[in-house]
Every structure is written in structure tokens, then in C-alpha cells.
Design an enzyme around this catalytic site. Structure first.
Site, PDB file in Angstrom:
ATOM      1  N   LYS A 176      -7.062  -7.478 -88.810  1.00 16.16           N
ATOM      2  CA  LYS A 176      -6.234  -6.295 -88.448  1.00 16.16           C
ATOM      3  C   LYS A 176      -6.593  -5.051 -89.072  1.00 16.16           C
ATOM      4  CE  LYS A 176      -2.008  -4.898 -89.893  1.00 16.16           C
ATOM      5  NZ  LYS A 176      -0.859  -4.987 -90.363  1.00 16.16           N
ATOM      6  N   ASP A 234      -0.824  -6.258 -84.751  1.00 16.69           N
ATOM      7  CA  ASP A 234       0.401  -6.165 -85.938  1.00 16.69           C
ATOM      8  C   ASP A 234       1.696  -6.931 -85.286  1.00 16.69           C
ATOM      9  OD1 ASP A 234       1.311  -4.367 -83.987  1.00 16.69           O
ATOM     10  OD2 ASP A 234       2.041  -2.810 -85.592  1.00 16.69           O
TER      11      ASP A 234
END
Ligand code: SF4
Length: 292
Positions: A191, A210
């Protein structure tokens, strides 16, 4: 003989229409069956029932109409992207930064926190420690008070200082531009790497998953997975590569503005009539149980 009544003729084959031929034993054949004793065969008792409209449908018609809805159909994906473009035309990462290093630090600090909270911390942090070397020279105990309000500050301070030291030692003081290299830094998973690569280096190497992307991609039936790594793989299959970074930011903004976790503002959402999420708060289309 009255008109219209024709005596039954034996079939040429020797078999009579409407008569059920049941193999019977010699003894049983002597006993009359209840039907043959009291009632003519069914075909002679009443005219054949009209088939119901459902029965006249071609086989598989029902399943075909259900199968006609494909949440991953390219036209549907294009429509979602088009509406996101109208809604969030030029969005980017909400974390304030002036360099790849600042973006990397801000993204590490944003784990389990909010961008708003991180943006309250980082201006003063980067004023006190303007470059990567300054962070590499810190001890975790020195950094912790500065980032305490972002949560998990002990681990985050170790990650930030560890990343600074590794970048100095292995990458000549420059934040690496390759996914494999970024993933070697402490505190950096896909991420964070996707945020840095997509936002600073303009490289579409993956989709940022996310909490917002996780929730909304399920609501929009773009994935059925819960695991961020699997969700990213699902999204990479259906979203065109050149859109990966922009799509991530658009969905993150959508998650903040309208498609919020507890009570999404579906009545105001331009995606409403192509969204079949089970937890919609306002609805004009069929709800799909598979979506969440
Ligand atoms: S209609 Fe509701 S649940 Fe669907 S994307 Fe919009 S805000 Fe989210």
C-alpha cells in the site's frame, strides 16, 4: 353417429395412445389395477393441461436473465470510471509532501490514522528535520513524541528511522523507484509503495488498497475478497492500468465524502443506480446479497 366423434382406431404399431404399458408379472397381470378397474387412463379422463407460461419458457431462460448482470462487465467498469471522473476530476493524495521522502514518511505515519491527523503533524516534523539524513541520525525515543498523536508511534518511529538508514546505506540517499526495492524498507508494504510510486513517481505499479478502497470495491462488487492483497489483484484485473493510481485516489475521496463506512450517503451518490450494495441507505435498484 354424431358429427365430430370418431371411433378410436388401433394404432398400426399395435400400441394404443395414452395407455401406459407396465411390465407386470403373470400373477399381477391377472389382478386389475385400481386405475384400470375404476377409471380410464389419465389421457382419456381429461384434456391435457395447458402448460404454464413459465413452463413454455425455453430452458435456462431464467438463469440467462440472471446471468445477464455481470458486475465486472467492461461497460459497467467504464461507467463507474466515467462517473468517478465527473465526481473527482483531479484528485490526488491528500497527504502533504514536497518530496518522495516526505511522502514516504507521511504514508508510514498514516497507517491506522487519518490523513488529517498526519497533516497536523508533518509540517512541524519536516521543519525540524528537513531531510532524510536528519531522520537517520535520530533515535526512536527522540522521534516518538513528535509523532505520538498518529498512533502506534513506537513502531512508526522505528520504521521511519529504519527506512532512512536503509535508503542512505543501500540506495544512495534516494527513495527507490522500484517496487521490489521499496518493499525492502522497514514499515513499507504494497500500500505504501503504491502511494509513493503512483503519486510521486507517476508509476502505475498497483492499486492502493486502504480501508476505503477495501470497503467500496466490495460495495461496488469489484471484488468479493476481504484480504487487501487479493482485493488489489482483483482490481488490477478489471481497472485499466493507466487508471490504477487515479482510481485509488478517487475511491479514497469517495470513501471520505459519500461512501462512508457506517451510513453511506447513497441519496447523493452519482453511482447509486449502478450500485447494488447490501448496506445502501437509499435505493432504486435491486440489492445484491453478495455485495457488502
Ligand atoms: S450508492 Fe451508496 S453504497 Fe453505493 S457507492 Fe454510492 S454511497 Fe456507496
Amino acid at each position: 353417429m354424431p358429427r365430430g366423434i370418431t371411433p378410436r382406431q388401433p394404432a398400426r404399431t399395435g400400441r394404443h395412445e395414452g395407455v401406459r404399458h407396465v411390465r407386470r408379472t403373470a400373477v399381477a397381470a391377472l389382478r386389475p389395477t385400481r386405475r384400470s378397474a375404476v377409471a380410464p387412463p389419465r389421457a382419456e379422463r381429461s384434456p391435457a393441461r395447458k402448460p404454464s407460461p413459465a413452463a413454455t419458457k425455453p430452458a435456462g431462460a431464467k438463469s440467462r436473465s440472471k446471468a445477464a448482470y455481470d458486475p465486472l462487465a467492461p461497460e459497467r467498469i467504464q461507467e463507474i470510471l466515467r462517473r468517478l471522473d465527473q465526481l473527482y476530476p483531479e484528485v490526488t493524495c491528500a497527504l502533504q509532501h514536497k518530496s518522495a521522502w516526505e511522502l514516504l514518511v507521511a504514508t508510514i505515519l498514516s497507517a491506522q490514522s487519518t490523513d488529517v491527523r498526519v497533516n497536523m503533524v508533518t509540517p512541524e516534523l519536516f521543519r525540524r528535520y528537513p531531510n532524510l539524513q536528519d531522520f537517520a541520525a535520530l533515535t526512536p525515543e527522540q522521534l516518538q513524541p513528535e509523532i505520538r498523536s498518529t498512533g502506534f508511534f513506537r513502531n512508526k518511529s522505528k520504521s521511519v528511522i529504519g527506512a532512512a538508514k536503509k535508503i542512505l546505506a543501500d540506495f544512495g540517499g534516494q527513495v527507490p523507484e522500484q517496487m521490489e526495492q521499496l518493499l525492502t524498507l522497514p514499515g513499507v508494504a504494497r500500500k505504501t509503495a503504491n502511494v509513493v510510486l503512483g503519486t510521486w513517481f507517476r508509476k502505475n505499479e498497483g492499486v492502493v488498497v486502504d480501508t476505503h478502497v477495501q470497503r467500496i470495491s466490495r460495495r461496488l462488487e469489484l471484488t468479493r475478497n476481504d484480504d487487501p492483497a487479493k482485493i488489489e489483484q482483483d482490481l488490477m484485473k478489471v481497472i485499466p492500468r493507466e487508471r490504477w493510481t487515479l482510481f485509488s485516489h478517487q475511491i479514497i475521496w469517495h470513501g471520505r465524502k459519500l461512501c462512508i463506512a457506517r451510513r453511506p450517503k447513497c441519496v447523493d451518490c452519482p453511482l447509486e443506480n449502478i450500485c447494488h450494495a447490501a448496506d445502501k441507505t437509499w435505493n432504486t435498484v435491486e440489492i445484491h446479497k453478495n455485495a457488502k
